[in-house]
Design a protein around this motif. Sequence first.
Motif, mmCIF file in Angstrom:
data_model
loop_
_atom_site.group_PDB
_atom_site.id
_atom_site.type_symbol
_atom_site.label_atom_id
_atom_site.label_comp_id
_atom_site.label_asym_id
_atom_site.label_seq_id
_atom_site.Cartn_x
_atom_site.Cartn_y
_atom_site.Cartn_z
ATOM 1 N N GLU A 114 0.827 -1.208 0.000
ATOM 2 C CA GLU A 114 0.000 0.000 0.000
ATOM 3 C C GLU A 114 0.862 1.259 0.000
ATOM 4 O OE1 GLU A 114 -0.411 -2.475 2.356
ATOM 5 O OE2 GLU A 114 -2.155 -3.431 1.443
ATOM 6 N N LYS A 115 1.921 1.234 0.806
ATOM 7 C CA LYS A 115 2.838 2.374 0.863
ATOM 8 C C LYS A 115 3.536 2.569 -0.487
ATOM 9 C CE LYS A 115 6.943 4.065 3.204
ATOM 10 N NZ LYS A 115 8.275 3.609 3.414
ATOM 11 N N VAL A 168 2.515 1.569 -3.500
ATOM 12 C CA VAL A 168 1.545 2.046 -4.490
ATOM 13 C C VAL A 168 1.339 3.549 -4.345
ATOM 14 C CG1 VAL A 168 -0.906 1.983 -5.128
ATOM 15 C CG2 VAL A 168 0.365 -0.154 -4.859
ATOM 16 N N GLN A 169 1.182 4.012 -3.114
ATOM 17 C CA GLN A 169 0.959 5.444 -2.890
ATOM 18 C C GLN A 169 2.181 6.267 -3.310
ATOM 19 O OE1 GLN A 169 -2.093 6.774 -2.087
ATOM 20 N NE2 GLN A 169 -0.988 8.570 -2.839
ATOM 21 N N SER A 228 -3.621 -3.159 -7.696
ATOM 22 C CA SER A 228 -2.621 -3.863 -6.890
ATOM 23 C C SER A 228 -3.287 -5.037 -6.195
ATOM 24 C CB SER A 228 -1.977 -2.922 -5.866
ATOM 25 O OG SER A 228 -2.933 -2.505 -4.918
ATOM 26 N N ASP A 229 -2.473 -6.000 -5.786
ATOM 27 C CA ASP A 229 -2.970 -7.194 -5.118
ATOM 28 C C ASP A 229 -1.917 -7.668 -4.132
ATOM 29 O OD1 ASP A 229 -4.236 -9.533 -4.353
ATOM 30 O OD2 ASP A 229 -3.972 -10.539 -6.286
ATOM 31 N N SER A 230 -2.295 -7.814 -2.891
ATOM 32 C CA SER A 230 -1.366 -8.306 -1.880
ATOM 33 C C SER A 230 -1.784 -9.676 -1.346
ATOM 34 C CB SER A 230 -1.260 -7.303 -0.726
ATOM 35 O OG SER A 230 -2.533 -7.115 -0.133
#
Length: 163
Positions: free
Chosen positions: A3-4, A6-7, A21-23
């Motif tokens: 998430e970080k 991507v941001q 995105s996919d985690s």
Amino acid sequence: MIEKLVQEIKDTFGDTSVVGSDSSGLQPSIGINAADLRAVCAWLRDHPSYYFDFLANITAVDYYPEDRFAVVYHLTSIPFQQQLTLRVEIAHDRSLEHLPEVPSVASIWRTADWHEREAFDLMGIFFTGHPDLRRILLPDDWKGFPLRKDYQDPEEYHGIPIK
């Protein structure tokens, strides 16, 4: 981490640079807009917090019967022991006259040179800016791309039966 990351990519290259995105899988993955691919890859390689210094693999995915392909990049940060997958989706009409195009990352990771040639040879993905894009496994005069799901095996090659 995802998430970080991507941001940070969106903050650096704009909101349209990331298309998803996919985690949930074994490796986190980020969908990247093809127009931003080269810049994002150079940034991921050079950023001191991520340092994805190794391109382990490039592969292509055929979503037949849909008119789209994907190119998948498996990155590794050896010092930080992190892995990341980048995906670039390409809409394409499946014609062999005009191949789906993605920018080459061979100038960022030297290993991309051979990986991109393999994806070109077997799936028909054209990597713009590649220093020597030509077939690597099949003869230069081979027709078609054998890993595409709509590929039809030829009956013969230079008089030699194939089937």
